[in-house]
Design an enzyme around this catalytic site. Structure first.
Site, PDB file in Angstrom:
ATOM      1  N   ARG A   1     -38.852   6.434   0.899  1.00  0.00           N
ATOM      2  CA  ARG A   1     -38.367   5.272   0.892  1.00  0.00           C
ATOM      3  C   ARG A   1     -38.168   4.683   2.093  1.00  0.00           C
ATOM      4  NH1 ARG A   1     -33.359   3.586  -3.039  1.00  0.00           N
ATOM      5  NH2 ARG A   1     -34.164   5.292  -4.600  1.00  0.00           N
TER       6      ARG A   1
ATOM      7  N   ASP B   1     -30.392   9.386   9.467  1.00  0.00           N
ATOM      8  CA  ASP B   1     -29.677   8.182   9.764  1.00  0.00           C
ATOM      9  C   ASP B   1     -29.925   8.019  11.384  1.00  0.00           C
ATOM     10  OD1 ASP B   1     -27.905   7.262   7.459  1.00  0.00           O
ATOM     11  OD2 ASP B   1     -27.541   9.305   7.440  1.00  0.00           O
TER      12      ASP B   1
HETATM   13  C1  LIG Z   1     -31.878   7.027   6.357  1.00  0.00           C
HETATM   14  S1  LIG Z   1     -31.683   8.099   5.010  1.00  0.00           S
HETATM   15  C2  LIG Z   1     -33.193   8.758   4.610  1.00  0.00           C
HETATM   16  C3  LIG Z   1     -33.433   9.351   3.029  1.00  0.00           C
HETATM   17  C4  LIG Z   1     -34.833  10.044   2.954  1.00  0.00           C
HETATM   18  N1  LIG Z   1     -34.806  11.188   3.638  1.00  0.00           N
HETATM   19  C5  LIG Z   1     -35.964   9.144   3.474  1.00  0.00           C
HETATM   20  O1  LIG Z   1     -36.534   9.284   4.081  1.00  0.00           O
HETATM   21  O2  LIG Z   1     -35.933   8.079   2.389  1.00  0.00           O
HETATM   22  C6  LIG Z   1     -30.664   9.379   5.782  1.00  0.00           C
HETATM   23  C7  LIG Z   1     -30.055  10.280   4.684  1.00  0.00           C
HETATM   24  O3  LIG Z   1     -29.513  11.521   5.309  1.00  0.00           O
HETATM   25  C8  LIG Z   1     -28.384  11.696   4.646  1.00  0.00           C
HETATM   26  N2  LIG Z   1     -27.249  12.363   5.654  1.00  0.00           N
HETATM   27  C9  LIG Z   1     -26.962  12.066   6.741  1.00  0.00           C
HETATM   28  N3  LIG Z   1     -26.136  13.527   7.400  1.00  0.00           N
HETATM   29  C10 LIG Z   1     -26.293  14.178   6.566  1.00  0.00           C
HETATM   30  C11 LIG Z   1     -26.070  15.523   6.536  1.00  0.00           C
HETATM   31  N4  LIG Z   1     -24.989  15.945   7.710  1.00  0.00           N
HETATM   32  N5  LIG Z   1     -26.050  16.349   5.562  1.00  0.00           N
HETATM   33  C12 LIG Z   1     -26.955  15.940   4.488  1.00  0.00           C
HETATM   34  N6  LIG Z   1     -27.623  14.687   4.481  1.00  0.00           N
HETATM   35  C13 LIG Z   1     -27.308  13.853   5.442  1.00  0.00           C
HETATM   36  C14 LIG Z   1     -27.578  10.459   4.290  1.00  0.00           C
HETATM   37  O4  LIG Z   1     -26.650  10.338   3.270  1.00  0.00           O
HETATM   38  C15 LIG Z   1     -28.974   9.690   3.805  1.00  0.00           C
HETATM   39  O5  LIG Z   1     -29.207   9.535   2.345  1.00  0.00           O
END
Ligand SMILES: C[S@@+](CC[C@H](N)C(=O)[O-])C[C@H]1O[C@@H](n2cnc3c(N)ncnc32)[C@H](O)[C@@H]1O
Length: 247
Positions: free
Chosen positions: A226, A151
């Site tokens: 994605r 994020d």
């Molecule tokens: C912008 S999305 C990207 C998802 C995927 N990696 C992609 O590239 O399509 C970031 C993901 O990181 C997860 N995320 C954020 N903070 C996290 C944490 N502390 N532990 C695990 N996942 C986390 C969010 O829920 C989100 O699904």
């Protein structure tokens, strides 16, 4: 429906055994209402394929969570809908993957694909904040880790929520074997710059490669995620970082 605790981990202490405070790095935990089939997939997935670190795991206990054929354990942090995780599991038959993702609709999508492709055996899911997971894993248990398009938290006042940080590197480093790879990507320039700087100044990591979308095809075992695709469609390239755990 599974009941979900929506409280920010950092503000509540998150996993009860995790005393440190840290700012929550993820957004919502639930999206569209799950269908009955999706709810069943989630409940079943969390019952059978999750990883419990309420007590720290030792190396043997971790190994026993995977089939005997598994030689290496990899970690994907924030796997979103699981496309990259599923690809890595499908293409690396001797690898077991732990995926950490607090967004439950993402966990469902990943479980759906894993069940369809009969790949669940070599996967363990932690449907919460990866920082709590890291605390429960044994030393040097991971031979690769991924954090792809975390994020972005673009507003200055939210910067401390960015997950890739010196703090994260401190927690991850002891869990990686010497020489293990840690792959990171971001489509946000100042996030990528900060990540490179944090890695450069961290004694436990060496920077092995930095490249951009222009050289994307030099890494055939790094499928497009994605979010990378979404950024591309919006005209944003990305920066890719390969770190090695210092030997
Ligand atoms: C912008 S999305 C990207 C998802 C995927 N990696 C992609 O590239 O399509 C970031 C993901 O990181 C997860 N995320 C954020 N903070 C996290 C944490 N502390 N532990 C695990 N996942 C986390 C969010 O829920 C989100 O699904």
């Amino acid at each position: 429906m599974t009941k979900v605790d929506d409280a920010p981990c950092g503000e509540t202490g998150g996993a009860a055994h995790f005393p440190e405070r840290w700012p929550r790095s993820f957004g919502r935990r639930k999206g569209r209402t799950l269908s009955l089939r999706q709810s069943a997939l989630l409940v079943e997935g969390l019952q059978n394929r999750s990883i419990d670190v309420s007590q720290p795991l030792d190396a043997l206990a971790l190994k026993r969570l995977f089939p005997d054929s598994v030689q290496d354990i990899w970690l994907e942090i924030g796997f979103g809908g699981g496309e990259h995780l599923v690809w890595q599991v499908a293409n690396n038959p001797r690898v077991g993957v732990i995926g950490a993702e607090p967004y439950l609709n993402g966990v469902v999508s990943a479980m759906d694909a894993l069940v369809t492709r009969e790949l669940t055996e070599r996967v363990r899911v932690y449907a919460d904040d990866v920082l709590a997971l890291l605390r429960g894993l044994p030393p040097e248990c991971l031979s690769r880790a991924f954090m792809l398009f975390p994020d972005p938290w673009p507003k200055k006042r939210h910067r401390e929520r960015r997950l890739f940080s010196a703090h994260l590197l401190d927690k991850l480093a002891p869990l990686l074997r010497p020489g293990a790879e840690f792959r990171f990507a971001s489509d946000i320039d100042d996030y990528a710059e900060a990540a490179i700087e944090a890695a450069r100044s961290h004694p436990a990591f060496d920077i092995a490669r930095v490249f951009t979308t222009d050289n994307r095809d030099t890494m055939p075992d790094w499928p497009v995620t994605r979010y990378e695709e979404k950024a591309r469609k919006q005209g944003r390239g990305a920066t890719f970082l390969v770190l090695h755990r210092a030997i």
